[in-house]
Design an enzyme around this catalytic site. Structure first.
Site, PDB file in Angstrom:
ATOM      1  N   ASP A  34       0.815  -1.214   0.000  1.00  0.00           N
ATOM      2  CA  ASP A  34       0.000   0.000   0.000  1.00  0.00           C
ATOM      3  C   ASP A  34       0.848   1.263   0.000  1.00  0.00           C
ATOM      4  O   ASP A  34       2.071   1.218   0.161  1.00  0.00           O
ATOM      5  CB  ASP A  34      -0.963   0.000   1.205  1.00  0.00           C
TER       6      ASP A  34
ATOM      7  N   ASP B  79      -7.281  -2.695  14.600  1.00  0.00           N
ATOM      8  CA  ASP B  79      -8.650  -3.023  14.192  1.00  0.00           C
ATOM      9  C   ASP B  79      -8.695  -4.294  13.335  1.00  0.00           C
ATOM     10  O   ASP B  79      -9.720  -4.592  12.727  1.00  0.00           O
ATOM     11  CB  ASP B  79      -9.289  -1.834  13.445  1.00  0.00           C
TER      12      ASP B  79
ATOM     13  N   HIS C 166      -6.950  -4.958  10.628  1.00  0.00           N
ATOM     14  CA  HIS C 166      -6.751  -4.821   9.182  1.00  0.00           C
ATOM     15  C   HIS C 166      -5.447  -5.467   8.727  1.00  0.00           C
ATOM     16  O   HIS C 166      -4.489  -5.543   9.477  1.00  0.00           O
ATOM     17  CB  HIS C 166      -6.817  -3.351   8.738  1.00  0.00           C
TER      18      HIS C 166
ATOM     19  N   GLU D 158      -9.521  -1.913   5.868  1.00  0.00           N
ATOM     20  CA  GLU D 158     -10.152  -1.582   7.136  1.00  0.00           C
ATOM     21  C   GLU D 158     -11.413  -2.427   7.345  1.00  0.00           C
ATOM     22  O   GLU D 158     -11.929  -3.029   6.387  1.00  0.00           O
ATOM     23  CB  GLU D 158     -10.522  -0.097   7.146  1.00  0.00           C
TER      24      GLU D 158
HETATM   25  P1  PGA Z   1       2.481  -1.452  12.742  1.00  0.00           P
HETATM   26  O1  PGA Z   1       1.263  -1.376  11.713  1.00  0.00           O
HETATM   27  O2  PGA Z   1       3.389  -2.519  12.228  1.00  0.00           O
HETATM   28  O3  PGA Z   1       3.111  -0.093  12.657  1.00  0.00           O
HETATM   29  O4  PGA Z   1       1.915  -1.764  14.071  1.00  0.00           O
HETATM   30  C1  PGA Z   1       0.647  -2.535  11.284  1.00  0.00           C
HETATM   31  C2  PGA Z   1      -0.561  -2.218  10.450  1.00  0.00           C
HETATM   32  O5  PGA Z   1      -1.275  -1.230  10.743  1.00  0.00           O
HETATM   33  O6  PGA Z   1      -0.827  -2.954   9.489  1.00  0.00           O
END
Ligand code: PGA
Length: 259
Positions: free
Chosen positions: A67, A136, A138, A143
């Protein structure tokens, strides 16, 4: 889903790097799906170490990132382009022409997303996809509510995600609200998925992903349907798993049936 519970973050990183390295030794022209965020940083450090000290070769590797923020140019300090070049790509011998990171600045996003999907297909599909997980639940920027069949497209970020990402930006209003992201369906086509999670803030999402129902409210839970998904967790991220003892038992006994 295979569940590997390690003592700490460094052990997650080493375990994941071992899996990636074994793939590259077996298939030097592998297609890697890469993730950003805090979680894979240790994995990338370990891959750089393996490249420098043990000659792990990236010269034939193709990469696709999950992404990118919409509206951030590639050279923006918080863009995922910058993240990838700073934290991995500039430090291994990958060929820039084989690196693919979604472009958050294109005008015709629909056409672009179709092209990105086509590039993955033309490369022969993703052999191994690295994934983090949001609080959450995701994966990538899919999301809650994202279709489990979704493909690469623009998503509006959830408030929780915007808040989590705010620490990287000077002002809250600078945090992008949209991202271009591979879909859950795109991710599910990778031949292997590695889901990395560290820390107690992820424990609830991890438990929902591994032991909860398959639901678009926790998009990582789609991995329950993947034939080769491995969750690599530390002690804290595993803290809410009900069947933790069993996963540890399986891991301890894996060696004996592999012999
Ligand atoms: P993080 O993010 O590795 O910074 O915790 C993970 C994500 O939101 O997919």
């Amino acid at each position: 889903m295979e569940v590997v519970i390690t003592p700490d973050y460094d052990a997650i990183s080493r375990h994941a790097a071992g899996i990636v390295a074994r793939l590259l030794y077996k298939k030097p022209n592998a297609v890697l799906g890469l993730a950003t965020g805090a979680t894979p940083l240790g994995l990338y450090r370990e891959l750089i170490r393996l490249h420098r000290q043990e000659g792990l070769d990236f010269s034939k590797v193709t990469t696709f990132n999950l992404d990118e923020y919409v509206g951030l140019p590639a050279d923006h300090p918080q863009s995922y382009h910058r993240y990838m070049w700073d934290n991995l790509l500039s430090q291994v011998n990958v060929s820039p022409s084989r690196v693919h990171i979604p472009n958050g600045m294109v005008r015709d996003m629909e056409e672009y997303c179709e092209w990105y999907e086509g590039e993955i297909a033309r490369a022969g599909g993703i052999d191994l996809q690295v994934l983090g997980i949001g609080r959450d639940g995701h994966i990538a920027f899919n999301e809650p509510g994202s279709s489990l069949g979704s493909r690469t497209r623009i998503k509006t970020l959830a408030r929780e995600t915007v808040e989590d990402n705010a620490r990287f930006f000077d002002r809250d209003e600078d945090v992008p609200r949209h991202a271009v992201t591979m879909g859950v369906g795109t991710i599910m086509e990778a031949r292997q998925c590695l889901l990395l999670a560290s820390g107690s803030l992820k424990a609830e999402a991890v438990a929902a992903t591994i032991e909860g129902p398959i639901t678009c409210q926790v998009t990582a839970s789609a991995l329950q349907l993947h034939r080769d998904a491995i969750a690599i967790l530390d002690d804290q991220a595993a803290g809410r798993l009900k069947r933790r003892e069993y996963y540890e038992w399986v891991f301890r006994h894996k060696e004996s049936w592999l012999r």
